[in-house]
Design a protein around this motif. Structure first.
Motif, short mmCIF file in Angstrom:
data_model
loop_
_atom_site.label_atom_id
_atom_site.label_comp_id
_atom_site.label_asym_id
_atom_site.label_seq_id
_atom_site.Cartn_x
_atom_site.Cartn_y
_atom_site.Cartn_z
N GLU A 146 0.84 -1.19 0.00
CA GLU A 146 0.00 0.00 0.00
C GLU A 146 0.88 1.24 0.00
O GLU A 146 1.96 1.27 0.60
N SER A 147 0.41 2.30 -0.65
CA SER A 147 1.21 3.52 -0.75
C SER A 147 1.30 4.25 0.59
O SER A 147 2.31 4.89 0.89
N ASN A 148 0.25 4.13 1.43
CA ASN A 148 0.25 4.81 2.73
C ASN A 148 0.44 3.76 3.83
O ASN A 148 -0.44 2.93 4.06
N GLN A 149 1.59 3.78 4.49
CA GLN A 149 1.91 2.81 5.52
C GLN A 149 1.81 3.39 6.93
O GLN A 149 2.39 2.86 7.87
N ASP A 150 1.03 4.45 7.10
CA ASP A 150 0.86 5.06 8.42
C ASP A 150 0.32 4.02 9.40
O ASP A 150 -0.62 3.28 9.09
N SER A 151 0.90 3.98 10.60
CA SER A 151 0.58 2.91 11.55
C SER A 151 -0.76 3.09 12.25
O SER A 151 -1.11 2.28 13.12
N SER A 152 -1.51 4.12 11.89
CA SER A 152 -2.83 4.30 12.49
C SER A 152 -3.96 3.80 11.59
O SER A 152 -5.12 3.80 12.01
N LEU A 153 -3.63 3.34 10.38
CA LEU A 153 -4.66 3.08 9.37
C LEU A 153 -5.08 1.61 9.37
O LEU A 153 -4.50 0.77 8.68
N LEU A 154 -6.13 1.32 10.12
CA LEU A 154 -6.65 -0.04 10.16
C LEU A 154 -7.32 -0.43 8.85
O LEU A 154 -7.36 -1.61 8.50
N GLY A 155 -7.87 0.53 8.13
CA GLY A 155 -8.48 0.21 6.85
C GLY A 155 -7.47 -0.37 5.88
O GLY A 155 -7.78 -1.31 5.13
N VAL A 156 -6.26 0.15 5.90
CA VAL A 156 -5.20 -0.38 5.04
C VAL A 156 -4.85 -1.80 5.48
O VAL A 156 -4.67 -2.69 4.65
N LEU A 157 -4.77 -2.02 6.78
CA LEU A 157 -4.47 -3.37 7.28
C LEU A 157 -5.58 -4.35 6.91
O LEU A 157 -5.31 -5.49 6.54
N SER A 158 -6.82 -3.90 6.98
CA SER A 158 -7.94 -4.78 6.64
C SER A 158 -7.92 -5.19 5.18
O SER A 158 -8.32 -6.32 4.84
N ARG A 159 -7.45 -4.31 4.31
CA ARG A 159 -7.37 -4.66 2.89
C ARG A 159 -6.17 -5.55 2.58
O ARG A 159 -6.15 -6.24 1.56
N ALA A 160 -5.17 -5.56 3.44
CA ALA A 160 -3.94 -6.30 3.18
C ALA A 160 -4.13 -7.79 3.46
O ALA A 160 -4.91 -8.18 4.34
N ASP A 161 -3.44 -8.63 2.70
CA ASP A 161 -3.43 -10.06 2.99
C ASP A 161 -2.02 -10.60 3.16
O ASP A 161 -1.83 -11.78 3.41
N VAL A 162 -1.00 -9.72 3.04
CA VAL A 162 0.38 -10.11 3.34
C VAL A 162 1.10 -8.92 3.96
O VAL A 162 0.69 -7.76 3.79
N LEU A 163 2.16 -9.22 4.70
CA LEU A 163 3.12 -8.21 5.13
C LEU A 163 4.40 -8.43 4.34
O LEU A 163 4.99 -9.52 4.38
N VAL A 164 4.83 -7.42 3.61
CA VAL A 164 6.13 -7.48 2.94
C VAL A 164 7.20 -7.15 3.96
O VAL A 164 7.12 -6.13 4.66
N VAL A 165 8.21 -7.99 4.08
CA VAL A 165 9.25 -7.83 5.10
C VAL A 165 10.52 -7.31 4.42
O VAL A 165 11.10 -7.97 3.57
N ARG A 166 10.93 -6.12 4.85
CA ARG A 166 12.16 -5.53 4.29
C ARG A 166 13.23 -5.46 5.38
O ARG A 166 13.01 -4.86 6.45
N PRO A 167 14.38 -6.06 5.17
CA PRO A 167 15.45 -6.01 6.17
C PRO A 167 15.95 -4.58 6.36
O PRO A 167 15.72 -3.70 5.51
N PRO A 168 16.65 -4.31 7.46
CA PRO A 168 17.25 -2.99 7.64
C PRO A 168 18.18 -2.65 6.47
O PRO A 168 18.93 -3.51 5.98
N ASP A 169 18.10 -1.39 6.02
CA ASP A 169 18.97 -0.89 4.95
C ASP A 169 18.84 -1.71 3.66
O ASP A 169 19.79 -1.80 2.87
#
Length: 390
Positions: A352-375
């Protein structure tokens, strides 16, 4: 700050598998088998016919061969005699194969008049008999640990197991904190919001196998938070939501310390979810989650569910990851491990383009978490990237 892997390792050190209890088979679905279970009988317990037809001796099978029908065998009702030369027994699917017979001719390949049976011309070599113990034998083992699926329940029933040893479900107390919170269905004041984290987290952990109890909301006072902790002391795991930072109104850490908490760590190099805290409060493991809704839920997936799994007797392991192709380009990541809400669509993941941690609507639409390592460097569409399915 510590890494996600270090935080998870320390969390695993805080918990042990719950005690073992025995439950009726009917209640064992989705529970975690705690000890190996041994089959008390073989399946099938005797050779059975897999078709409707006639049981006879294979050595006598040839075109136009004639036999005398001497009886009948049905499921639950075996033929008590012995099949001898020139004899056949009418048999139905699931019936025990009579002594002396080692072949079942399907009824479509026969002609019968009274007690006289004649075979046809196109009989293949298939015996149409399921051997005794063809599925499993007495003494075979269902190994532990394993989460019992419906197919496992069916197998246990077939093994004649009526009571099943399982790990007790962890009792999790969930404490939401903050003067700004009211329960769903209540009328919030002008400066208040609805408490959502406790409900989402309880659903997540109950899906993982825990039994959750939501403690009344702890207000931003020492007395209220102290009372909430006291109400949670009979739990196997305490989860707090919010109040774990270092602001003037963030009282979880100081109140817990006053009540005897031994802190394991505070702050994890991840986003969302940096202000994560863990320790033991009077021998009860405790995890303090961030107050932002998405942060709390992501930390639930990354940390709390694996902890619950260990308490259930499953191996201590991080949330499983799958490698999926990116559907868009990504800019370089910063110094913290990033868990991005994304949709899996058309065989590719689209953060999702907006990854703000307050947006439950974005989380509800998501079906995966993309994991990015540090750096993590910039990524191009089509590259494979680690993901956690939601």
């Amino acid at each position: 700050m510590i890494s996600v892997n270090d935080a998870l390792a320390q969390l695993f050190d805080l918990v042990t598998p719950n005690h073992v209890e025995t439950v009726p088979l009917r209640k064992a679905a989705s529970r975690v088998l705690a000890r190996d279970v041994v089959a008390t009988r073989s399946q099938p317990p005797f050779a059975v016919s897999s078709m409707d037809g006639y049981a006879l001796r294979q050595a006598e099978v040839e075109p136009d061969a004639m036999f005398k029908v001497i009886g009948e065998a049905a499921a639950g009702h075996r033929f008590e005699g012995t099949v001898k030369a020139g004899q056949a027994v009418r048999i139905f699917t699931g019936a025990p194969v009579p002594d002396g017979a080692d072949f079942v001719v399907i009824q479509e390949d026969t002609t019968r008049r009274g007690d006289l049976l004649m075979l046809g011309h196109d009989i293949d070599g298939k015996t149409n008999i399921r051997p005794a113990g063809g599925d499993f034998t007495q003494g075979d083992v269902m190994p532990a640990p394993r989460r019992l699926r419906p197919s496992d329940i069916a197998l246990l029933a077939s093994m004649n197991i009526a009571d099943v040893p399982v790990h007790a479900a962890p009792r999790v107390a969930i404490i939401a904190t903050g003067d700004e919170l009211v329960q769903p269905g209540e009328t919030p004041g002008p400066d208040q919001i609805i408490a959502s984290n406790t409900y989402g987290l309880a659903a997540l952990l109950e899906q993982a196998g825990a039994r959750c109890r939501m403690i009344p909301i702890a207000r931003d006072t020492v007395a209220s938070l102290t009372q909430a902790f006291r109400m949670a002391q009979d739990a196997d795991l305490i989860i707090t939501i919010g109040g774990a930072s270092v602001g003037d109104h963030d009282l979880v850490a100081p109140v817990a310390a006053e009540m005897g908490m031994e802190q394991s760590f505070y702050k994890v190099a991840m986003r969302p979810g940096k202000p994560l805290m863990a320790g033991k409060l009077r021998d009860v493991p405790m995890i303090g989650l961030p107050g932002n809704p998405v942060s709390a839920m992501v930390c639930g997936v990354v940390f709390v569910v694996p902890v619950v799994h260990k308490m259930l007797g499953l191996p201590a392991a991080a949330a499983p990851r799958v490698s999926l192709p990116l559907g868009v380009d990504l800019r370089p990541n910063g110094p913290r491990e990033h868990y991005m809400r994304a949709r899996y669509d058309g065989g590719m993941v689209h953060p999702e383009s907006n990854q703000d941690s307050s947006l439950l609507g974005v989380l509800s639409r998501a079906d995966v978490l993309v994991v990015r390592p540090p750096d993590d460097p910039a990524r191009m569409a089509g590259e494979m990237i680690d993901c956690i399915r939601l």
